[in-house]
Design a protein around this motif. Structure first.
Motif, PDB file in Angstrom:
ATOM      1  N   THR A  59      17.123  18.001 -12.785  1.00  0.00           N
ATOM      2  CA  THR A  59      16.842  17.434 -11.207  1.00  0.00           C
ATOM      3  C   THR A  59      15.748  18.441 -10.737  1.00  0.00           C
ATOM      4  N   ASP A  60      14.524  17.759 -10.168  1.00  0.00           N
ATOM      5  CA  ASP A  60      13.369  18.433  -9.591  1.00  0.00           C
ATOM      6  C   ASP A  60      13.967  19.256  -8.285  1.00  0.00           C
ATOM      7  N   GLY A  61      13.964  20.645  -8.516  1.00  0.00           N
ATOM      8  CA  GLY A  61      14.360  21.394  -7.634  1.00  0.00           C
ATOM      9  C   GLY A  61      13.541  21.585  -6.304  1.00  0.00           C
ATOM     10  N   GLU A  62      12.028  20.998  -6.435  1.00  0.00           N
ATOM     11  CA  GLU A  62      11.124  21.156  -5.165  1.00  0.00           C
ATOM     12  C   GLU A  62      11.466  20.061  -4.587  1.00  0.00           C
ATOM     13  N   TYR A  64      14.299  18.034  -4.694  1.00  0.00           N
ATOM     14  CA  TYR A  64      15.598  17.827  -4.057  1.00  0.00           C
ATOM     15  C   TYR A  64      16.391  19.350  -4.247  1.00  0.00           C
ATOM     16  N   PRO A  65      15.709  20.431  -3.448  1.00  0.00           N
ATOM     17  CA  PRO A  65      16.335  21.643  -3.343  1.00  0.00           C
ATOM     18  C   PRO A  65      17.857  22.015  -3.604  1.00  0.00           C
ATOM     19  N   ASP A  66      18.401  21.025  -2.686  1.00  0.00           N
ATOM     20  CA  ASP A  66      19.965  21.318  -2.592  1.00  0.00           C
ATOM     21  C   ASP A  66      20.698  20.738  -3.626  1.00  0.00           C
ATOM     22  N   LYS A  67      19.822  20.019  -4.475  1.00  0.00           N
ATOM     23  CA  LYS A  67      20.572  19.169  -5.754  1.00  0.00           C
ATOM     24  C   LYS A  67      19.873  19.676  -7.161  1.00  0.00           C
ATOM     25  N   ALA A  68      19.180  21.121  -7.122  1.00  0.00           N
ATOM     26  CA  ALA A  68      18.508  21.530  -8.372  1.00  0.00           C
ATOM     27  C   ALA A  68      19.524  21.768  -9.361  1.00  0.00           C
ATOM     28  N   GLY A  69      19.183  21.372 -10.434  1.00  0.00           N
ATOM     29  CA  GLY A  69      20.056  21.700 -11.463  1.00  0.00           C
ATOM     30  C   GLY A  69      20.027  20.713 -12.760  1.00  0.00           C
ATOM     31  N   THR A  85      25.315  20.388 -12.866  1.00  0.00           N
ATOM     32  CA  THR A  85      25.210  21.603 -12.491  1.00  0.00           C
ATOM     33  C   THR A  85      24.379  21.591 -11.124  1.00  0.00           C
ATOM     34  N   LEU A  86      24.665  22.853 -10.204  1.00  0.00           N
ATOM     35  CA  LEU A  86      23.949  22.833  -9.203  1.00  0.00           C
ATOM     36  C   LEU A  86      23.545  24.538  -8.989  1.00  0.00           C
ATOM     37  N   THR A  87      22.093  24.757  -9.510  1.00  0.00           N
ATOM     38  CA  THR A  87      21.673  26.079  -9.700  1.00  0.00           C
ATOM     39  C   THR A  87      21.445  26.736  -8.231  1.00  0.00           C
TER      40      THR A  87
END
Length: 133
Positions: A59-62, A64-69, A85-87
């Motif tokens: 998942t694109d962390g930039e 969707y920062p709260d859904k990165a993983g 996963t949620l990093t």
């Protein structure tokens, strides 16, 4: 009817284990290799049959920062196993669903060994209780 068929008729259709893993080892939560290998090994742990290799995406962390993983799934003849996963929070959710019985303890032990959570919540459901009635 044979006793095997009668026994089968009384049984539920499936078994669903849900695991929520908190404060996992940060090295594991964002690792494509570890999550892929986890899913690839799970059918052996469960003693079920793979239909294909695992499918794992980032998942694109930039965006969707709260859904990165990572999110992944392996289809098995008997159903499937998924992981999310949620990093940012080192959280992992796992769903294990199969129409064949599997050893819950082995699945949990394997999951703990790989991701090293500080806390784990477990839920287990019998699915399709009236399927054979």
């Amino acid at each position: 009817m044979t006793s095997k068929i009668i026994k089968r008729l009384r049984k539920n259709f499936g078994y669903h284990l849900i695991l929520d893993l908190y404060n996992c080892d940060p090295k594991t939560v964002g690792s494509l290799d570890i999550c892929y290998n986890y899913l690839d090994t799970m059918p052996n742990i469960m003693k079920v049959h793979k239909q294909s290799t695992p499918f794992v995406v980032v998942t694109d962390g930039e965006k969707y920062p709260d859904k990165a993983g990572l999110s992944g799934w392996i289809p098995i003849v008997e159903s499937g196993v998924s992981i999310h996963t949620l990093t940012p929070t080192n959280f992992i959710s796992v769903d294990v669903y199969s129409c064949e019985k599997f050893d819950i303890k082995k699945v949990i032990e394997f999951t703990k060994k790989i991701f090293k959570p500080k806390k784990i919540e477990k839920k287990f459901f019998l699915r399709g209780k009236d399927y054979y009635n």
